[in-house]
Motif scaffolding. Structure first.
Motif, PDB file in Angstrom:
ATOM      1  N   PHE A  16     -56.546  63.752  -1.116  1.00 34.20           N
ATOM      2  CA  PHE A  16     -55.828  64.948  -0.696  1.00 34.20           C
ATOM      3  C   PHE A  16     -55.100  65.613  -1.860  1.00 34.20           C
ATOM      4  CE2 PHE A  16     -56.146  62.494   3.266  1.00 34.20           C
ATOM      5  CZ  PHE A  16     -56.677  63.451   4.115  1.00 34.20           C
ATOM      6  N   THR A  17     -54.940  64.901  -2.970  1.00 32.44           N
ATOM      7  CA  THR A  17     -54.267  65.489  -4.128  1.00 32.44           C
ATOM      8  C   THR A  17     -55.217  66.309  -4.992  1.00 32.44           C
ATOM      9  OG1 THR A  17     -54.662  63.659  -5.706  1.00 32.44           O
ATOM     10  CG2 THR A  17     -52.798  63.434  -4.189  1.00 32.44           C
ATOM     11  N   VAL A  18     -56.498  66.305  -4.675  1.00 30.10           N
ATOM     12  CA  VAL A  18     -57.483  66.926  -5.561  1.00 30.10           C
ATOM     13  C   VAL A  18     -57.727  68.415  -5.277  1.00 30.10           C
ATOM     14  CG1 VAL A  18     -59.859  66.805  -6.412  1.00 30.10           C
ATOM     15  CG2 VAL A  18     -58.585  64.700  -5.950  1.00 30.10           C
ATOM     16  N   PRO A  19     -57.961  68.848  -4.034  1.00 33.75           N
ATOM     17  CA  PRO A  19     -58.274  70.270  -3.815  1.00 33.75           C
ATOM     18  C   PRO A  19     -57.210  71.221  -4.339  1.00 33.75           C
ATOM     19  CG  PRO A  19     -58.737  69.000  -1.839  1.00 33.75           C
ATOM     20  CD  PRO A  19     -57.999  68.083  -2.766  1.00 33.75           C
ATOM     21  N   GLY A  20     -55.955  70.790  -4.336  1.00 31.89           N
ATOM     22  CA  GLY A  20     -54.879  71.662  -4.790  1.00 31.89           C
ATOM     23  C   GLY A  20     -54.968  72.059  -6.240  1.00 31.89           C
ATOM     24  N   ALA A 243     -38.613  71.639  -3.360  1.00 27.48           N
ATOM     25  CA  ALA A 243     -37.793  70.605  -2.729  1.00 27.48           C
ATOM     26  C   ALA A 243     -38.667  69.470  -2.196  1.00 27.48           C
ATOM     27  CB  ALA A 243     -36.959  71.212  -1.606  1.00 27.48           C
ATOM     28  N   GLY A 244     -39.811  69.824  -1.632  1.00 25.69           N
ATOM     29  CA  GLY A 244     -40.746  68.802  -1.162  1.00 25.69           C
ATOM     30  C   GLY A 244     -41.257  67.947  -2.298  1.00 25.69           C
ATOM     31  N   TYR A 245     -41.501  68.581  -3.430  1.00 20.32           N
ATOM     32  CA  TYR A 245     -41.948  67.837  -4.605  1.00 20.32           C
ATOM     33  C   TYR A 245     -40.878  66.854  -5.076  1.00 20.32           C
ATOM     34  CZ  TYR A 245     -42.724  67.012  -9.596  1.00 20.32           C
ATOM     35  OH  TYR A 245     -42.849  66.424 -10.815  1.00 20.32           O
ATOM     36  N   LEU A 246     -39.654  67.324  -5.203  1.00 17.84           N
ATOM     37  CA  LEU A 246     -38.559  66.460  -5.649  1.00 17.84           C
ATOM     38  C   LEU A 246     -38.331  65.317  -4.664  1.00 17.84           C
ATOM     39  CD1 LEU A 246     -36.035  69.158  -6.920  1.00 17.84           C
ATOM     40  CD2 LEU A 246     -37.265  67.483  -8.319  1.00 17.84           C
ATOM     41  N   GLY A 247     -38.386  65.626  -3.379  1.00 16.20           N
ATOM     42  CA  GLY A 247     -38.155  64.599  -2.377  1.00 16.20           C
ATOM     43  C   GLY A 247     -39.217  63.517  -2.368  1.00 16.20           C
ATOM     44  N   THR A 248     -40.446  63.889  -2.700  1.00 20.16           N
ATOM     45  CA  THR A 248     -41.545  62.919  -2.688  1.00 20.16           C
ATOM     46  C   THR A 248     -41.535  62.021  -3.916  1.00 20.16           C
ATOM     47  OG1 THR A 248     -42.910  64.494  -1.451  1.00 20.16           O
ATOM     48  CG2 THR A 248     -44.052  62.653  -2.507  1.00 20.16           C
ATOM     49  N   ALA A 249     -41.230  62.583  -5.083  1.00 20.51           N
ATOM     50  CA  ALA A 249     -41.343  61.823  -6.325  1.00 20.51           C
ATOM     51  C   ALA A 249     -40.041  61.194  -6.797  1.00 20.51           C
ATOM     52  CB  ALA A 249     -41.892  62.731  -7.430  1.00 20.51           C
ATOM     53  N   ALA A 250     -38.919  61.887  -6.638  1.00 21.80           N
ATOM     54  CA  ALA A 250     -37.680  61.446  -7.283  1.00 21.80           C
ATOM     55  C   ALA A 250     -37.150  60.127  -6.724  1.00 21.80           C
ATOM     56  CB  ALA A 250     -36.617  62.539  -7.149  1.00 21.80           C
ATOM     57  N   LYS A 251     -37.120  59.986  -5.418  1.00 24.33           N
ATOM     58  CA  LYS A 251     -36.536  58.788  -4.822  1.00 24.33           C
ATOM     59  C   LYS A 251     -37.265  57.505  -5.231  1.00 24.33           C
ATOM     60  CE  LYS A 251     -35.024  56.902  -0.360  1.00 24.33           C
ATOM     61  NZ  LYS A 251     -34.964  57.158   1.118  1.00 24.33           N
ATOM     62  N   PRO A 252     -38.597  57.445  -5.168  1.00 24.90           N
ATOM     63  CA  PRO A 252     -39.284  56.224  -5.622  1.00 24.90           C
ATOM     64  C   PRO A 252     -39.053  55.922  -7.098  1.00 24.90           C
ATOM     65  CG  PRO A 252     -40.745  57.564  -4.285  1.00 24.90           C
ATOM     66  CD  PRO A 252     -39.543  58.405  -4.565  1.00 24.90           C
ATOM     67  N   GLN A 267     -44.782  51.523  -5.678  1.00 29.45           N
ATOM     68  CA  GLN A 267     -44.362  52.569  -4.746  1.00 29.45           C
ATOM     69  C   GLN A 267     -44.020  53.864  -5.484  1.00 29.45           C
ATOM     70  OE1 GLN A 267     -41.254  51.266  -2.106  1.00 29.45           O
ATOM     71  NE2 GLN A 267     -42.328  49.388  -1.541  1.00 29.45           N
ATOM     72  N   ALA A 268     -43.432  53.719  -6.671  1.00 29.42           N
ATOM     73  CA  ALA A 268     -43.115  54.904  -7.469  1.00 29.42           C
ATOM     74  C   ALA A 268     -44.385  55.623  -7.905  1.00 29.42           C
ATOM     75  CB  ALA A 268     -42.295  54.504  -8.691  1.00 29.42           C
ATOM     76  N   VAL A 269     -45.401  54.846  -8.260  1.00 27.74           N
ATOM     77  CA  VAL A 269     -46.677  55.449  -8.648  1.00 27.74           C
ATOM     78  C   VAL A 269     -47.306  56.163  -7.455  1.00 27.74           C
ATOM     79  CG1 VAL A 269     -49.008  54.986  -9.501  1.00 27.74           C
ATOM     80  CG2 VAL A 269     -47.059  53.754 -10.461  1.00 27.74           C
ATOM     81  N   GLY A 270     -47.276  55.500  -6.290  1.00 28.63           N
ATOM     82  CA  GLY A 270     -47.819  56.127  -5.093  1.00 28.63           C
ATOM     83  C   GLY A 270     -47.090  57.418  -4.746  1.00 28.63           C
ATOM     84  N   GLY A 271     -45.756  57.403  -4.875  1.00 24.44           N
ATOM     85  CA  GLY A 271     -44.990  58.614  -4.625  1.00 24.44           C
ATOM     86  C   GLY A 271     -45.325  59.712  -5.614  1.00 24.44           C
ATOM     87  N   GLY A 272     -45.505  59.329  -6.865  1.00 18.97           N
ATOM     88  CA  GLY A 272     -45.862  60.323  -7.874  1.00 18.97           C
ATOM     89  C   GLY A 272     -47.218  60.944  -7.621  1.00 18.97           C
ATOM     90  N   ILE A 273     -48.161  60.135  -7.151  1.00 14.39           N
ATOM     91  CA  ILE A 273     -49.492  60.664  -6.834  1.00 14.39           C
ATOM     92  C   ILE A 273     -49.415  61.637  -5.660  1.00 14.39           C
ATOM     93  CG2 ILE A 273     -51.785  60.053  -5.965  1.00 14.39           C
ATOM     94  CD1 ILE A 273     -51.541  57.434  -7.549  1.00 14.39           C
ATOM     95  N   ARG A 274     -48.724  61.237  -4.602  1.00 11.78           N
ATOM     96  CA  ARG A 274     -48.607  62.119  -3.428  1.00 11.78           C
ATOM     97  C   ARG A 274     -47.814  63.384  -3.759  1.00 11.78           C
ATOM     98  NH1 ARG A 274     -47.040  57.350  -1.178  1.00 11.78           N
ATOM     99  NH2 ARG A 274     -44.926  58.162  -0.819  1.00 11.78           N
ATOM    100  N   ALA A 275     -46.885  63.289  -4.720  1.00 12.33           N
ATOM    101  CA  ALA A 275     -46.066  64.447  -5.089  1.00 12.33           C
ATOM    102  C   ALA A 275     -46.882  65.547  -5.744  1.00 12.33           C
ATOM    103  CB  ALA A 275     -44.937  64.016  -6.022  1.00 12.33           C
ATOM    104  N   MET A 276     -48.108  65.235  -6.153  1.00 13.39           N
ATOM    105  CA  MET A 276     -48.947  66.278  -6.731  1.00 13.39           C
ATOM    106  C   MET A 276     -49.234  67.382  -5.721  1.00 13.39           C
ATOM    107  SD  MET A 276     -51.636  64.206  -9.114  1.00 13.39           S
ATOM    108  CE  MET A 276     -51.058  63.285 -10.555  1.00 13.39           C
TER     109      MET A 276
END
Length: 313
Positions: A16-20, A243-252, A267-276
């Motif tokens: 899901f991080t690819v089409p964007g 804000a969605g980006y910060l919320g997804t990546a910053a906390k992990p 978990q931090a890596v997973g959050g960083g990937i989803r934050a894309m």
């Protein structure tokens, strides 16, 4: 070789991080998505999955020690099948990019070369994060180039191919995020790093601020002719997506910095990937494409749900 093993090998939750990438690239260039964008998305998906299969093939000896549960060392997928899949998907990705024209094929060829170089040689060297960052930047530029070749520019703007160069600013932001995530991922097996998650956290905050700002030359005509209400909507979309980006990546990242265990680092890596996904959405919003931004943001819950079943790392 069961479907579940292939889903794990190819890390389908990260798809899901690819089409964007392609859609953000088109938006940053001030271009409407079209047939060329669709070819770019297809090529990106193929090349991304080729990289996933090749990654596990190249790491099969290391995984046999550190991650014996992975599909190849556990015997659920054979090394030969993984390598053949990587080759077939690479060929498919290049074939799809060729449908969008020679400039898109040239970018896709550079992207494929970067992916193979990273997996086979650069991953465990100091150049690894930079190579991965370059791959994401090229993926975004693939969308801009493919759209510029096959699709029209927005009214009043120059030819799409000339407009594509304006996407480099967005590509640089995505590359910076990718560099940070990749740097953290180098410690996900053994943990122990505090400085790297802190640096990634700082980069995330800086990128979140940059994503809210106007896209500058990304869509000058759209900005010049926008009404006050449209400008307000664009600003609001940028703020929400950032804000969605910060919320997804910053906390992990913060959790991994406070306790650099392998589990929290992963978990931090997973959050960083989803934050894309929200970052791509923010890049589209700042370029004046709120519709694209909204469509991309809708992928985030799907990625989060699937990540609970298949790890993106």
């Amino acid at each position: 070789m069961k479907p579940g093993a292939w889903a794990e090998l190819l890390r389908i939750s990260a798809l899901f991080t690819v089409p964007g990438d392609a859609l953000a690239g088109a938006a940053a260039a001030g271009l409407r998505p079209g047939r060329g964008t669709a070819y770019a998305v297809g090529a990106s998906l193929c090349l991304y999955e080729a990289g996933m299969a090749l990654n596990d093939w190249a790491d099969r000896a290391e995984d046999a020690i550190d991650r014996p549960h992975r599909p190849i060392p556990s015997g659920r997928v054979t090394p030969r099948a993984a390598l053949a899949t990587a080759g077939a998907l690479t060929a498919a990705g290049l074939a799809l990019s060729a449908r969008a024209g020679r400039p898109a094929l040239a970018v896709a060829t550079a992207l494929a070369g970067t992916v193979w170089a990273y997996d086979l040689k650069l991953k465990h060297t100091p150049a690894g994060p930079a190579a991965m960052a370059a791959a994401r930047a090229l993926d975004l530029m693939l969308g801009a180039t493919a759209t510029g070749r096959a699709g029209p520019a927005r009214p009043g703007e120059g030819h799409g191919t000339r407009r594509a160069r304006h996407a480099w600013g967005a590509a640089a932001l995505l590359a910076t995020h990718t560099y940070a995530v990749t740097s953290v991922s180098r410690h996900e097996t053994h943990g122990g790093s505090t400085a790297v998650p802190i640096a990634a956290l700082a980069a995330t905050v800086a990128l979140g601020c940059a994503a809210v700002r106007s896209g500058g030359t990304s869509a000058p005509t759209a900005t010049a002719t926008a009404t006050a209400s449209a400008a307000t909507a664009t600003a609001a979309a940028s703020a929400v997506t950032a804000a969605g980006y910060l919320g997804t990546a910053a906390k992990p990242y913060l959790h991994a910095a406070l306790n650099p265990s392998p589990a929290l680092t992963q978990q931090a890596v997973g959050g960083g990937i989803r934050a894309m996904i929200p970052l791509q959405s923010a890049l589209a919003a700042r370029a004046g494409a709120p519709g694209t931004a909204a469509a991309l943001l809708a992928l985030a819950p799907l990625a989060r749900t699937l990540a609970r079943k298949v790890s993106p790392t």
